[in-house]
Design a protein around this motif. Sequence first.
Motif, short mmCIF file in Angstrom:
data_model
loop_
_atom_site.label_atom_id
_atom_site.label_comp_id
_atom_site.label_asym_id
_atom_site.label_seq_id
_atom_site.Cartn_x
_atom_site.Cartn_y
_atom_site.Cartn_z
N VAL A 23 -37.74 -31.05 -28.44
CA VAL A 23 -38.86 -31.52 -27.62
C VAL A 23 -39.00 -30.57 -26.44
N ILE A 24 -40.20 -30.04 -26.28
CA ILE A 24 -40.45 -29.24 -25.09
C ILE A 24 -41.53 -29.95 -24.28
N ASP A 25 -41.21 -30.22 -23.06
CA ASP A 25 -42.10 -31.00 -22.21
C ASP A 25 -42.70 -30.09 -21.13
N HIS A 26 -43.96 -29.72 -21.33
CA HIS A 26 -44.65 -28.92 -20.32
C HIS A 26 -45.18 -29.88 -19.27
N ALA A 27 -44.47 -29.95 -18.15
CA ALA A 27 -44.86 -30.92 -17.13
C ALA A 27 -45.79 -30.31 -16.10
N LYS A 28 -45.71 -28.98 -15.94
CA LYS A 28 -46.47 -28.33 -14.86
C LYS A 28 -47.27 -27.15 -15.41
N PRO A 29 -48.26 -26.69 -14.65
CA PRO A 29 -49.12 -25.62 -15.16
C PRO A 29 -48.41 -24.26 -15.27
N HIS A 30 -49.04 -23.35 -16.01
CA HIS A 30 -48.61 -21.94 -16.09
C HIS A 30 -47.20 -21.76 -16.61
N CYS A 31 -46.80 -22.56 -17.55
CA CYS A 31 -45.47 -22.36 -18.14
C CYS A 31 -45.60 -21.89 -19.59
N ASN A 32 -44.60 -21.11 -20.03
CA ASN A 32 -44.58 -20.61 -21.40
C ASN A 32 -43.40 -21.18 -22.16
N SER A 33 -43.61 -21.49 -23.42
CA SER A 33 -42.47 -21.81 -24.27
C SER A 33 -42.64 -21.10 -25.61
N HIS A 34 -41.52 -20.63 -26.13
CA HIS A 34 -41.52 -19.95 -27.44
C HIS A 34 -40.47 -20.63 -28.29
N GLU A 35 -40.84 -20.92 -29.48
CA GLU A 35 -39.86 -21.55 -30.37
C GLU A 35 -39.92 -20.91 -31.74
N LEU A 36 -38.76 -20.51 -32.25
CA LEU A 36 -38.68 -19.97 -33.60
C LEU A 36 -37.45 -20.53 -34.29
N TYR A 37 -37.65 -21.34 -35.29
CA TYR A 37 -36.53 -21.86 -36.08
C TYR A 37 -36.67 -21.36 -37.50
N LYS A 38 -35.55 -20.88 -38.04
CA LYS A 38 -35.56 -20.43 -39.42
C LYS A 38 -34.45 -21.11 -40.19
N GLY A 39 -34.78 -21.55 -41.37
CA GLY A 39 -33.77 -22.16 -42.24
C GLY A 39 -33.63 -21.35 -43.51
N ASP A 90 -41.71 -26.94 -13.21
CA ASP A 90 -42.52 -26.37 -12.13
C ASP A 90 -43.22 -25.13 -12.66
N GLU A 91 -44.14 -24.62 -11.87
CA GLU A 91 -44.97 -23.53 -12.37
C GLU A 91 -44.16 -22.29 -12.75
N ALA A 92 -44.69 -21.57 -13.74
CA ALA A 92 -44.11 -20.31 -14.21
C ALA A 92 -42.70 -20.44 -14.76
N ALA A 93 -42.32 -21.64 -15.10
CA ALA A 93 -41.03 -21.80 -15.79
C ALA A 93 -41.22 -21.43 -17.25
N GLU A 94 -40.13 -21.06 -17.89
CA GLU A 94 -40.25 -20.54 -19.24
C GLU A 94 -39.06 -21.00 -20.08
N CYS A 95 -39.29 -21.24 -21.34
CA CYS A 95 -38.12 -21.52 -22.17
C CYS A 95 -38.31 -21.00 -23.58
N THR A 96 -37.17 -20.74 -24.19
CA THR A 96 -37.11 -20.21 -25.55
C THR A 96 -36.20 -21.12 -26.36
N MET A 97 -36.64 -21.46 -27.54
CA MET A 97 -35.78 -22.23 -28.45
C MET A 97 -35.74 -21.48 -29.76
N ASN A 98 -34.61 -20.88 -30.04
CA ASN A 98 -34.47 -20.15 -31.29
C ASN A 98 -33.35 -20.78 -32.10
N GLY A 99 -33.57 -20.88 -33.38
CA GLY A 99 -32.52 -21.47 -34.20
C GLY A 99 -32.49 -20.87 -35.59
N LEU A 100 -31.27 -20.69 -36.08
CA LEU A 100 -31.08 -20.24 -37.46
C LEU A 100 -30.09 -21.20 -38.10
N PHE A 101 -30.48 -21.81 -39.18
CA PHE A 101 -29.52 -22.68 -39.86
C PHE A 101 -29.43 -22.31 -41.33
N MET A 102 -28.22 -22.26 -41.83
CA MET A 102 -27.98 -21.78 -43.19
C MET A 102 -27.10 -22.75 -43.97
#
Lengths: 255, 442
Positions: free
Chosen positions: B305-321, B281-293
Motif C-alpha cells: 500500500v502506498i499512501d500519497h497523502a501530500k502533493p508533489h510526491c513520487n512512488s515507483h514500484e516494480l515487483y517481479k515473480g 509531506d511534499e516531495a517525498a519519494e518511495c520505491t518498492m522493488n521486489g523479486l520473488f522466486m
Amino acid sequence: MLEIRNLHAEVEGKEILKGVNLKVEAGEIHAIMGPNGSGKSTLAGVLAGRELYEITEGEVIYKGRNLLDLSPEERACEGMFLAFQYPVEIPGVSNTYFLKAALNAIRKYHGLEELDAVDFLALVKEKMQLVEMKPELLNRPVNEGFSGGEKKRNEILQMAVLNPTLSVLDETDSGLDIDALRIVANGVNKLHSPENATIVVTHYQRLLNYIVPDRVHVLVDGRIVKSGDKDLAFHLEEQGYDWARDLHEPVENES
Amino acid sequence: MKQDKALQTFRTSFEEFEKGLNGEYSSPVHARRRDAMKRLSETGFPTLRDEEWRYTNLAALLETEYVRPTQKAAVDFSAVDTKRFLDIGQMLRLVFIDGVYAPELSDLSTASGKLRVQDLATVINEQPDEVLSLTGAVDEGARHPFTMLNDAFTEQGALIHVGQGAAELPPVHLLFLASGGAKPLLITPRILIRAEANSEIDVIEQYVALGDGAYFTNAVVESHVAENAHVHHYKIQEEGPAAYHVAASYARVARSGSYSNHYFGFGARLLRNNLHLVLDDEAAECTMNGLFMPMAKQHMDHHTVIDHAKPHCNSHELYKGLLFDEARGVFSGKIIVRQDAQKTDAKQSNNNLLLSENALVDTKPQLEIWADDVKCTHGATIGRLDDDAMFYLRSRGLPKEQAHSVLAYAFASELVSHVRLEPLRQHLDDAIHRRLERSGIE
Ligand SMILES: Nc1ncnc2c1ncn2[C@@H]1O[C@H](COP(=O)(O)OP(=O)(O)O)[C@@H](O)[C@H]1O
Ligand SMILES: [Mg+2]
C-alpha cells in the motif's frame, strides 16, 4: 557437406516446403532466391532446428550425419550458423555475455577449455573490426534498441566469433544501406574459406554483386524451380519472379 | 475453529510470557502489548473470505502450535561464521538466533555517535519511552491482526537511530538465524528505524534457516524518515522449506525524504509480506522493488500500500515473480492518492514469469484516487519464456537448460541492479543463480 533430399515441412498444418533438394560442398557459396512467402526462411529455420516446423518427409545429411536428429545447440556446436532475418532482442543479457557464453558452449562441446575474459575480449575486438561495429554495442543488451543495420552486423559478428562450417544468411542484406551492405558482404567474404560453405538467402540480386555465388537456386512455393550459375540472378532481376513462377516443373539440382 | 484454537494457543503463550516479566509487567510498553493481545482476541485472524487475504490460505500456519523461544537456542551457534550468510565488508551486525539477540555473534564496533544501533530488549528496559514513540506511529488505526500479534510479543529486535546529517555510514545488517528444529517456534522481531533530517542509511534485514523444521517468523519493521533523510531497506528471505513468514513494513516519509524497500524472496513455505508506506509531506519519494522466486509448493504473497497523502510526491514500484514447479504467487498493489495529493506521480508494475505449467500467480492493482491532477500508471504481465529468444540462444550453441537460466536471470536481474551496495548485489546474483540451478524449468 550438406545434402537436402526431398524435404517437406509444415507449419500449423500448412505445407510450406514441398520437396526441396539441394547439395552444398565445402568451399562453395550458394544463393537461394525467391519471392516473399516462398519458404526461404522456413528452409533456413528447418536447417537450424526451429521446433515450430514439422518435417513430414525427406532428410538432411550434414557432415555425414542426419541433421534433423540434432538439437539446435548440437547443430550450432557442429558448425551450423543461421544469421536471422529478424535477430531477436534479449533484454537483460549483454551482448558480450551472450557471445562469450555461445563461444564457450561450443568450445566445451569440442572438449576445449573455456576462453577467459581477456582472451575473449581480444578475439571480439579483432572480429568487430571486420564488421566495423561500434564498441558500445558490446555492452548493450543483445540487439535491444539496435538499428536494423546494427542487428545485421551483430549477426555477422557472431558468425565471425563462432567460426561456423556452414552459414545460412537469411536476408542479411535487407534494411542495409549501400555502405553497410558492402561492409557486411566484405565480412562474409573474408570469413569464407575452402573448408566452409555459405548459403545466402536473399530476395534481391543486389547482395550478389558483393558476394559472388557459385550456384543460384530459385525457390518458389516451397520448391527449387531452377538452379544455375550467378547469371541466373541477373536473369531473375530482369525478368522478375513471375518468370520463375511460370516454371512449372521443378528441376533437379545438379550442382 | 482453527482460528479459536490458534488464538487460544497464542494467549497461553502470552500469559507465560507475562509471568517471566517481573518488574516490567507494569510498564507502559507492556500495557501496549496487553492492549494488542486484547485487540487481536477481538479481531481474530483473517480467513479466505477477507478480501485482503483471499489468495492465501492460513490454515496450515494457524494449525501449527508454536512455542516462544527460550533464552537458550536448541542449536549451538557459537561456531557459526556469520560472514557465511552475507559478507559485505564493513558494517554493523546484529545477529538473532531463533529471534533472540546474540551479542557474541554481533559486531557493533563501527557504531558511532551518529549511528546508534541497539538490540530492542535493552532499549525496552532502558528507554521505554523511545520505543513507544516509534511503535504504531504508522497505520495505528488499521493494524493487521499479525501486526497485533507482533505488538503483543514485542521484545526482541533492533533499534536503529541515525543522527541528523549522518551519511556515508556503514550498512546495518540484521541477521535472523532460525535453527528450524523439531519444535515450531514463534519468532517476533520488531525493528524500529529513525532517520533524522538529512541522514542516509542502508539496512539489510536477512532471514536464514539452518534446519528444515517448521517455525513462524512474524516480523514488523517501522521506519520514520525525517526531512530530506534517505532510508534504503533491503529484505532478503532465505528461510526453510517449512517456515511460515508473515511480516509488515511500515514507513512514514517527511518532506523531501525517501524510503526504498527492496525485497528478495527465496525461502519459506508460506510468505505474506505487507508494505504500507505513507508519503507524508511534499516531495517525498518511495520505491518498492521486489523479486520473488518460489519453487516446489512455496506460496509468496505481497500486499503493498502506498499512501500519497501530500502533493508533489513520487512512488515507483516494480515487483517481479519467477515461479517454478507448483509455486504460487500473489501481488496486490494499492495506490491511494488523497484529495490533497495533487501532482502525484505513481508508477507500478508487476511482471511475472511462469516457468512451469503448474505455477500460478494472481496479480491485482488497486487504485484509489481522490485528487484530479495526478499521473498514475500501472501494468501487470504474466508470461512464459519467449520461444524466439530461446531458439536464438540455442542456435548459438547454448544448451537448453543454460538458455533457460540465462533468460530467467535476465528477467530477475533488473531488481538486483537497483541495489546500491555492490557486495549485496553479488550475494543476490549468487542466490538467484542457485535458485535457477536447483529448480527445473519446464
Ligand atoms: N510461424 C508461422 N505460422 C504460420 N505460417 C507461417 C509461419 N512462418 C511462416 N509461415 C508461412 O509460411 C510461408 C513461407 O514463409 P517464409 O518461410 O517466411 O517465406 P520467405 O522467407 O520466403 O519470405 C508463408 O506463407 C508464411 O505465411
Ligand atoms: Mg524470409
